[in-house]
Design a protein around this motif. Sequence first.
Motif, PDB file in Angstrom:
ATOM      1  N   VAL B   8       5.540  21.361   1.962  1.00  0.00           N
ATOM      2  CA  VAL B   8       4.333  20.533   2.003  1.00  0.00           C
ATOM      3  C   VAL B   8       3.475  20.927   0.802  1.00  0.00           C
ATOM      4  O   VAL B   8       3.148  22.104   0.632  1.00  0.00           O
ATOM      5  CB  VAL B   8       3.539  20.781   3.307  1.00  0.00           C
ATOM      6  CG1 VAL B   8       2.208  20.015   3.285  1.00  0.00           C
ATOM      7  CG2 VAL B   8       4.375  20.375   4.521  1.00  0.00           C
ATOM      8  N   VAL B   9       3.143  19.933  -0.035  1.00  0.00           N
ATOM      9  CA  VAL B   9       2.298  20.217  -1.204  1.00  0.00           C
ATOM     10  C   VAL B   9       0.978  19.448  -1.155  1.00  0.00           C
ATOM     11  O   VAL B   9       0.130  19.612  -2.040  1.00  0.00           O
ATOM     12  CB  VAL B   9       3.044  19.903  -2.525  1.00  0.00           C
ATOM     13  CG1 VAL B   9       4.211  20.874  -2.712  1.00  0.00           C
ATOM     14  CG2 VAL B   9       3.535  18.454  -2.558  1.00  0.00           C
ATOM     15  N   GLY B  10       0.830  18.613  -0.146  1.00  0.00           N
ATOM     16  CA  GLY B  10      -0.435  17.911   0.038  1.00  0.00           C
ATOM     17  C   GLY B  10      -0.665  17.721   1.527  1.00  0.00           C
ATOM     18  O   GLY B  10       0.269  17.391   2.263  1.00  0.00           O
ATOM     19  N   ALA B  11      -1.885  17.966   1.984  1.00  0.00           N
ATOM     20  CA  ALA B  11      -2.205  17.795   3.398  1.00  0.00           C
ATOM     21  C   ALA B  11      -3.695  17.513   3.525  1.00  0.00           C
ATOM     22  O   ALA B  11      -4.504  18.264   2.982  1.00  0.00           O
ATOM     23  CB  ALA B  11      -1.849  19.049   4.195  1.00  0.00           C
ATOM     24  N   SER B  45       1.488   6.587  -7.912  1.00  0.00           N
ATOM     25  CA  SER B  45       2.764   6.163  -8.498  1.00  0.00           C
ATOM     26  C   SER B  45       3.816   7.282  -8.468  1.00  0.00           C
ATOM     27  O   SER B  45       5.000   7.025  -8.712  1.00  0.00           O
ATOM     28  CB  SER B  45       2.542   5.678  -9.934  1.00  0.00           C
ATOM     29  OG  SER B  45       1.919   6.701 -10.685  1.00  0.00           O
ATOM     30  N   ASP B  46       3.399   8.513  -8.157  1.00  0.00           N
ATOM     31  CA  ASP B  46       4.380   9.596  -8.011  1.00  0.00           C
ATOM     32  C   ASP B  46       5.131   9.525  -6.689  1.00  0.00           C
ATOM     33  O   ASP B  46       6.146  10.199  -6.510  1.00  0.00           O
ATOM     34  CB  ASP B  46       3.661  10.958  -8.087  1.00  0.00           C
ATOM     35  CG  ASP B  46       3.021  11.217  -9.436  1.00  0.00           C
ATOM     36  OD1 ASP B  46       3.647  10.854 -10.468  1.00  0.00           O
ATOM     37  OD2 ASP B  46       1.895  11.749  -9.466  1.00  0.00           O
ATOM     38  N   ILE B  47       4.620   8.752  -5.734  1.00  0.00           N
ATOM     39  CA  ILE B  47       5.218   8.703  -4.393  1.00  0.00           C
ATOM     40  C   ILE B  47       6.436   7.780  -4.407  1.00  0.00           C
ATOM     41  O   ILE B  47       6.324   6.596  -4.739  1.00  0.00           O
ATOM     42  CB  ILE B  47       4.197   8.175  -3.360  1.00  0.00           C
ATOM     43  CG1 ILE B  47       2.937   9.048  -3.331  1.00  0.00           C
ATOM     44  CG2 ILE B  47       4.832   8.043  -1.975  1.00  0.00           C
ATOM     45  CD1 ILE B  47       3.156  10.476  -2.925  1.00  0.00           C
ATOM     46  N   LEU B 101       5.328  10.682   1.098  1.00  0.00           N
ATOM     47  CA  LEU B 101       4.011  10.588   1.735  1.00  0.00           C
ATOM     48  C   LEU B 101       4.219  10.161   3.185  1.00  0.00           C
ATOM     49  O   LEU B 101       4.937   9.196   3.456  1.00  0.00           O
ATOM     50  CB  LEU B 101       3.159   9.543   0.995  1.00  0.00           C
ATOM     51  CG  LEU B 101       1.851   9.097   1.660  1.00  0.00           C
ATOM     52  CD1 LEU B 101       0.838  10.223   1.706  1.00  0.00           C
ATOM     53  CD2 LEU B 101       1.266   7.885   0.911  1.00  0.00           C
ATOM     54  N   ILE B 102       3.598  10.877   4.108  1.00  0.00           N
ATOM     55  CA  ILE B 102       3.629  10.514   5.532  1.00  0.00           C
ATOM     56  C   ILE B 102       2.187  10.258   5.954  1.00  0.00           C
ATOM     57  O   ILE B 102       1.331  11.134   5.763  1.00  0.00           O
ATOM     58  CB  ILE B 102       4.217  11.651   6.395  1.00  0.00           C
ATOM     59  CG1 ILE B 102       5.641  12.010   5.915  1.00  0.00           C
ATOM     60  CG2 ILE B 102       4.240  11.254   7.872  1.00  0.00           C
ATOM     61  CD1 ILE B 102       6.178  13.305   6.529  1.00  0.00           C
ATOM     62  N   THR B 103       1.918   9.094   6.501  1.00  0.00           N
ATOM     63  CA  THR B 103       0.540   8.825   6.939  1.00  0.00           C
ATOM     64  C   THR B 103       0.490   8.526   8.434  1.00  0.00           C
ATOM     65  O   THR B 103       1.416   7.980   9.020  1.00  0.00           O
ATOM     66  CB  THR B 103      -0.097   7.619   6.212  1.00  0.00           C
ATOM     67  OG1 THR B 103       0.561   6.408   6.617  1.00  0.00           O
ATOM     68  CG2 THR B 103      -0.034   7.774   4.714  1.00  0.00           C
ATOM     69  N   ILE B 213       2.171  15.366   2.154  1.00  0.00           N
ATOM     70  CA  ILE B 213       3.059  15.086   1.019  1.00  0.00           C
ATOM     71  C   ILE B 213       4.076  16.217   0.913  1.00  0.00           C
ATOM     72  O   ILE B 213       3.709  17.398   0.914  1.00  0.00           O
ATOM     73  CB  ILE B 213       2.257  14.927  -0.286  1.00  0.00           C
ATOM     74  CG1 ILE B 213       1.331  13.712  -0.138  1.00  0.00           C
ATOM     75  CG2 ILE B 213       3.198  14.740  -1.479  1.00  0.00           C
ATOM     76  CD1 ILE B 213       0.373  13.517  -1.267  1.00  0.00           C
ATOM     77  N   LEU B 214       5.351  15.824   0.862  1.00  0.00           N
ATOM     78  CA  LEU B 214       6.447  16.791   0.811  1.00  0.00           C
ATOM     79  C   LEU B 214       7.236  16.610  -0.479  1.00  0.00           C
ATOM     80  O   LEU B 214       7.427  15.480  -0.943  1.00  0.00           O
ATOM     81  CB  LEU B 214       7.405  16.573   1.992  1.00  0.00           C
ATOM     82  CG  LEU B 214       7.039  17.198   3.338  1.00  0.00           C
ATOM     83  CD1 LEU B 214       5.817  16.539   3.939  1.00  0.00           C
ATOM     84  CD2 LEU B 214       8.214  17.095   4.301  1.00  0.00           C
TER      85      LEU B 214
END
Lengths: 137, 379
Positions: B8-11, B45-47, B101-103, B213-214
């Motif tokens: 996980v790099v974003g939370a 745009s990185d997703i 991305l998981i929302t 974000i993984l």
Amino acid sequence: MAEPQRARPKPTPETQHFWDGTKAGELRLQRCDACAHVYFPPRPFCPSCASRKVSVFKASGKGLLYSYVINHRPAAPGFTPPYAIAVVELAEGPRMMSNIIDCPQTPEALELDMKLEVAFEALDDKITLPVFRPTKG
Amino acid sequence: MRKNQVAVVGAAETTELGIIPNVSQLQLHADAALNAIADAGLKLSDIDGFATAVETPQQVCHYLGIKPTWVDGTSVGGCSFMLHVRHAAAAIEAGLCKTVLITHAESGKSMIGKAPRSIPADSLQGQFEAPYGVYGPPSMFPIPVLRFMKTYGITHEELASVAVVQREWAARNPRAMMKDPITVADVLNSRMIAYPFRLLQCCLVTDGGGALILTSADRAKDFPRKPVYIMGTGESVETPMVSQMETFNSSSAFKTAGPLAFREAGIAHGDVDHLMIYDAFAHLPLFGLGDLGFMPHEETGQFIADGNTRPGGKLPLNTNGGGLSYMHSGMYGMYALQESVRPMRGIAPAQVPNAKISVCHGVGSMFAASGTIVFTNER
């Protein structure tokens, strides 16, 4: 405006025999011809061994009170709280959700593992619901 | 799956949590996504991978303006996001995408832009459960608990202590909805909802969302935040009909997903520093502690009542305050995942000192589904 109604089941071809049964005053279950597993809810194959050879039979209508809640709020349409939503373990093995009639809807009266027997409550000319009452004697 | 290969790099959660009547459910997804993107130092745009539940992936991707090469719309209730993490980790490892991305978002209280849930009259639930007066989770989820309590000798006071202990954690969390201390007596005197459950044993109903974000562990070291690695995962389903569970003394889905994640991570129960067990209602931590194998079910009530899961206790549990006191938009799994990531990053409001392993256990659609993720901050 009409009073809000209790949710009405709408049978499918696979469950029609069950609803025909309750209308006739019978609680019908299914048994696998291959492995003898008794199951509920209805389906045209055995969920234990996958055989499509299954039979419908009339259950004893006897069971035990497995667990329940007494719902206070929010009440479902057509219900006056407090009312118990119960799960009955049938003598033949399967469990089914139901309501307990002829019994105070209190924790003191609704004793787990108490003996129950089926009764039938007609909602309209198409649907009769199986419900349960404490067994007398 | 190999352990510690994805991180996980974003939370992040939505900017606001609680009662948000001025924001639609779809916009809550976007708010959480943009916050997580900023947290990871990325651009939209990185997703190239996307997952969500209830809302469709195409809806949220279109709204955000992203064009993924891998999508997952698994929707099995509140633990859907644990399953998304598991599936995303496998997809990244398989090379199907690089950055997922998981929302989650739900306008659970304000019901803005949210379709009502309904049970079709010709479904099995519509035929064999709904006619008996079940009305949403409060009258369905607790149906097994009296049997569970009778089997294991769990008392009403022990069950009430779950809510009391979690409120102690919530008091340390500025974002928690309910922070005032409560006692066992307060719980047992609160308004009756569905016996044996009273108001304070039921989750809150709120609005909000969150996003994760993984990416691969090899890339993760170049991100601004400390990576949190996926050490082990598990998932399973049982039945959408609570009356048809194999037994009310345990959850078959819990017992499958939980031990699978522990085995994959190669950890023992004593290695767990921090634990989240999705608590839509007060009985779930008891089921979870038993089904995940921390202790026999009959010891779970006393374990919590004795203070072992409270601040300073040996097994910190639901440290954000849980669904009972933190927030619960209807699908709580994302918030449990967020609260597993925080102590691994060292930024939890009630930080667990030196925590290295966090287990996050989810449940979905009553006892229908389950997902478990083991996180670690050491590769």
